[in-house]
Design a protein around this motif. Structure first.
Motif: not given
Length: 888
Positions: A523-547
């Motif tokens: 879960g942590l690996t999938g969440g980190i990968a998803e959050g980092v992807t969204h931060v890099l593409t959309a610039g929304q840091l909030e999604w990293l904490r959510t994931a």
């Protein structure tokens, strides 16, 4: 195809015709406007006939399996046994250059029943004899013989056909048993008992009966009788034929190595043999003299003797036989290589240490391997046998034995004219010492070197972390990357979170594959990968904490459900169930509360801080209760359970226990999450998931777990030789088939459940604050449902394959050990070469063993014995690095 396939085909055709005929009758009745009562009255009388036909069909199947089928299985088993031991005799060079003239004499009377009693026992058996057969020996002295006479001794001279073969270390007991076994197979009539050699070193009489242990050995060593080291549910189905062979006395047990059973259990073992193999059941037992004598006359306790058995004891080799054998192996009497043995031959028959050492076949084999050249090899490059005559270096037989053991492995791996070796002698010796210590210490003194048990050398935590990381990456690709493609096809904006949450998918899959630890890592690996992807593409840091918040929460609760379902999906007999006292686990309780409370970061984005705190506390409380009540048991199951086994082919067998546990776990997860979101929705007025969405998830998760646990290994053809390398290749192929098959089935389950909800409701809210760059929720369309099924199918399918197969864990272990330079990376090739080319290992069915138990003990001993005056470099310890291997 076989008889089994024809039987199944007949059964399927019968069922189709019966059901189809009744369905056709109903259709005709409705089309003809016949009344329901008349139709039922016409069809009901046929139900009894259908049942009677089916019962007769099943009875015929049972009769065929119990009668003619067992004879055929025994005949096929004899073919497999002969092929196995003929091959093994060639590898061990038992007939190269010719069989050693091993001789024996009658053992001390204390080891046998009195001869008059043996004749009386055999004469009283219900055989219809009016007089003793003329072949029976008149007295124990008539059992003495040499070489191939062992077959005549067992079949004709021993009245009861119960023989104990005694001898010292390396005296040739196993070699004689192999010769006897091959002769018995050659003289065997169709449908008669099959001689099978059972190494007793792997039997623990305190934990397992002799019958069940022999059935497991048969099922593992001869793959047509069952899958190797299979789980209990699979073993119950596939070891039935092995048990039937034993019950119908179609197996002639050849029990080798009684002395290798630990001393406290030998009397118990001998008593168990007497109980399981009563008088009238022929058998052969081998043991060292001292160990067997101590069991018959213990210092404390009740003496135990093998009922109805007589004993012979192997004699030391004669000096002329030793001299002739060494010279013949060196090329002949008049060769230069044979002349090198003259100093040793002159000492044979004396009290010199070398003369007393070379009186056993084992030491003679080691000596010729070390000092005799192979064809095409120059004798001048080898050490000279005259060194063995040095009284300074070798003052006692122990020094000579240690030297031969030390020199054997380097000699076996020296450059071969026909078989070049990929590993240097130093690399090979280091790896073999590590394997010997693995057997001795990790596996508790076991002798069976099975590749699927190498995972025991790997920490369960390392396996959980690596497996979880792999599942997390796969979940991210299946959910986030493929979700992005779905968004493009659906015409959405550049948002990446249009697939299911990668942390949720990975956490649930990780729980199925490896329990709580694996689920949290996944879960942590999938969440980190998803959050980092969204931060890099959309610039929304909030999604990293959510994931990141979703990862430990769903990993923890998914791990509990996955571990419990993996255990409870396999039915175990009450006798073998471990007894655990229930106790509240405060550590798992705290971990559960922390994981649930971390969802505050996920909820805050949609509900605000206050409502998010209420929802997080609700989840934390439920997770804390689950962790405290069953978390410890789930954790121990996932971290230390026996785990994956090799598989040979697959078959579907729907597991209702697994489905029920999965449905309960999915419902618990779904209801908890739905309730927490409902509370937050009431506080804020924000839309939440509906009850139907929760029901869809629970049903889909239950189907996924049921499918993941609905598999069983299918045995291979008995007459097909399946060695360790072939079994590993089969298991690797089955791994990919399971991944694909389970993945498609799980994906279809999610598509079905969410598809029904979509069709009934006309749409599904995708998520809370997920879907687009702006964080706005979207309605889930057919493409999103397809993506959800693909993500869960691909990830859960991989998790099921990881938990059902041994290839993955073996791959992890060998890469880990190769990285630490303990073993070669291509371990399968190394073991195959050690058996087929070097003769250091022997192969029994699907496992390897060291050529002799004394060789294993010598290599497992700490350090390396130093000879007086020798300049051998010290051997690296088991934790020191292996020199770089010349891998291609």
């Amino acid at each position: 195809m076989g008889t089994g396939w024809r039987t199944r085909r007949v059964g399927v055709l019968y069922l189709v015709l019966a059901v189809g005929g009744m369905a056709g009758a109903v259709c005709i009745a409705f089309r003809s406007d016949l009344r329901v009562a008349e139709t039922a009255a016409a069809l009901l009388p046929s139900v009894g006939g259908l049942y009677l036909s089916w019962a007769a069909f099943r009875a015929d199947r049972r009769e065929a399996a119990d009668g003619y089928g067992l004879d055929r299985i025994a005949d096929r088993l004899a073919v497999a046994v002969r092929g196995q031991w003929e091959s093994e005799a060639g590898v061990r060079r038992l007939n190269d250059p010719y069989p050693l003239p091993v001789s024996w004499q009658t053992a001390d009377p204390q080891f046998s029943e009195s001869w008059s009693l043996l004749r009386e026992m055999a004469g009283d058996w219900p055989s219809g004899r009016s007089a003793p057969p003329p072949g029976w020996a008149r007295e124990p002295a008539g059992l003495a013989g040499t070489g191939g006479e062992i077959t005549e001794v067992f079949l004709e001279r021993v009245p009861t056909r119960r023989l104990v073969v005694l001898g010292g270390p390396g005296s040739g007991k196993t070699m004689l048993l192999i010769r006897l076994l091959l002769a018995l197979v050659a003289e065997r009539a169709e449908g008669s008992p099959v001689p099978v050699l059972f190494p007793l070193a792997s039997w623990n009489p305190a934990e397992q009966t002799l019958e069940s242990w022999m059935a497991e050995r048969l099922a593992r060593d001869y793959s047509g009788l069952g899958a190797p080291e299979s789980g209990h549910a699979d073993h119950t189905g596939h070891a039935d034929r092995a048990r039937a062979l034993l019950e119908h006395r179609l197996i002639l047990p050849v029990l080798d190595g009684f002395d290798e059973i630990p001393e406290p259990f030998r009397a118990m073992a001998l008593d168990a043999i007497n109980a399981a193999l009563p008088l009238g059941q022929p058998l052969v037992l081998s043991s060292r003299v001292t160990e067997y004598g101590d069991t018959l006359a213990p210092a404390r306790g009740v003496p135990v003797k093998l009922s109805g058995a007589t004993a012979v004891e192997l004699r030391p080799l004669d000096a002329p036989d030793i001299a002739d054998y060494l010279k013949r192996d060196a090329g002949g009497q008049d060769t230069t290589a044979a002349a090198r043995w003259d100093p040793v031959i002159r000492l044979l028959g004396t009290d010199a240490p070398v003369a007393r050492t070379l009186t056993t076949p084992l030491m003679l084999f080691l000596a010729r391997t070390v000092y005799n050249p192979r064809p095409g090899e120059e004798a001048t490059v080898l050490p000279t046998p005259a060194d063995l005559c040095d009284p300074t270096r070798f003052p006692a037989t122990e020094a000579v034995r240690a030297h031969l053991f030390d020199a054997y492995v380097p000699a076996a791996y020296r450059p071969h004219p026909r078989y070049p070796c990929r590993w240097s002698p130093q690399q090979a010796e280091h790896a073999l010492r590590y394997l010997a210590r693995h057997l001795q210490h990790t596996l508790g003194g076991a002798t069976d070197l099975a590749w699927w048990q190498l995972r025991r050398a790997l920490s369960p935590r390392i396996a959980q972390v690596v497996t979880g990381a792999v599942l997390g990456v796969v979940a991210w690709v299946a959910a986030t990357v493929v979700g992005r493609l779905t968004a493009l096809l659906a015409g959405l904006d550049s948002g990446w979170q249009t697939g299911p949450p990668a942390a949720v998918v990975a956490g649930l899959a990780g729980g199925i594959a490896g329990g709580i630890g694996c689920g949290i890592v996944a879960g942590l690996t999938g969440g980190i990968a998803e959050g980092v992807t969204h931060v890099l593409t959309a610039g929304q840091l909030e999604w990293l904490r959510t994931a990141l918040a979703d990862g430990p929460a769903y990993g923890f609760i998914g791990g509990i459900g996955g571990a419990l379902s993996s255990k409870l999906a396999v039915r175990q007999p009450a006798a073998s169930r471990p007894q655990h006292r229930w106790a509240w686990d405060w550590r798992m309780c705290a971990l559960g509360f922390t994981a649930g409370a971390a969802l505050w970061f996920s909820f805050r984005h949609s509900y605000g801080s206050t409502a998010a705190a209420v929802g997080a506390l609700a989840n934390g409380a439920v997770y804390a209760v689950a962790g405290g009540a069953v978390g410890a048991r789930a954790s121990s199951l996932s971290a230390r359970r026996p785990g994956a086994i090799p598989t040979v082919r697959t078959r579907w067998a729907w597991n209702w226990r697994g489905f029920a546990v999965g449905l309960a776990s999915g419902s618990a997860i779904g209801v908890t999450h739905w309730t927490a979101l409902g509370i937050q929705s009431l506080l804020t007025g924000t839309p939440s998931y509906t009850f139907t969405t929760m029901l869809s998830f629970s049903s889909a998760f239950g189907l996924a777990v049921g499918i993941a646990h609905g598999l069983a290994g299918k045995p291979a053809d008995l007459t097909t030789s399946v060695g360790p390398a072939a079994l590993l290749e089969q298991d690797r192929k089955i791994f990919h088939r399971l991944w694909m098959g389970v993945g498609l089935a799980v994906g279809a389950a999610f598509l079905l459940c969410y598809g029904v909800e979509y069709a009934v409701r006309g749409g599904i809210p995708y998520g809370l604050g997920r879907g687009t760059t702006s964080g706005q929720a979207i309605s889930m369309g057919p493409l999103h449902i397809l993506n959800r099924g693909l993500a869960y199918g691909l990830t859960v399918g991989l998790a099921a394959a990881l938990s059902h197969n041994a290839w993955w864990h073996y791959t992890l272990a060998r890469h880990h050990l190769a990285a630490h330079r303990h073993l070669p990376l291509d371990l399968t090739a190394f073991l195959t070469d050690a058996h087929e080319r070097r003769g250091v290992l022997r192969q029994l069915g699907t496992i390897h063993q060291f050529r002799h138990i004394d060789l294993q003990h010598h290599l497992a001993a700490p350090g390396r014995p130093q000879e007086p005056g020798a300049a051998h470099p010290p051997l690296p310890s088991p934790r020191s690095p292996l020199p770089p291997a010349r891998e291609p």
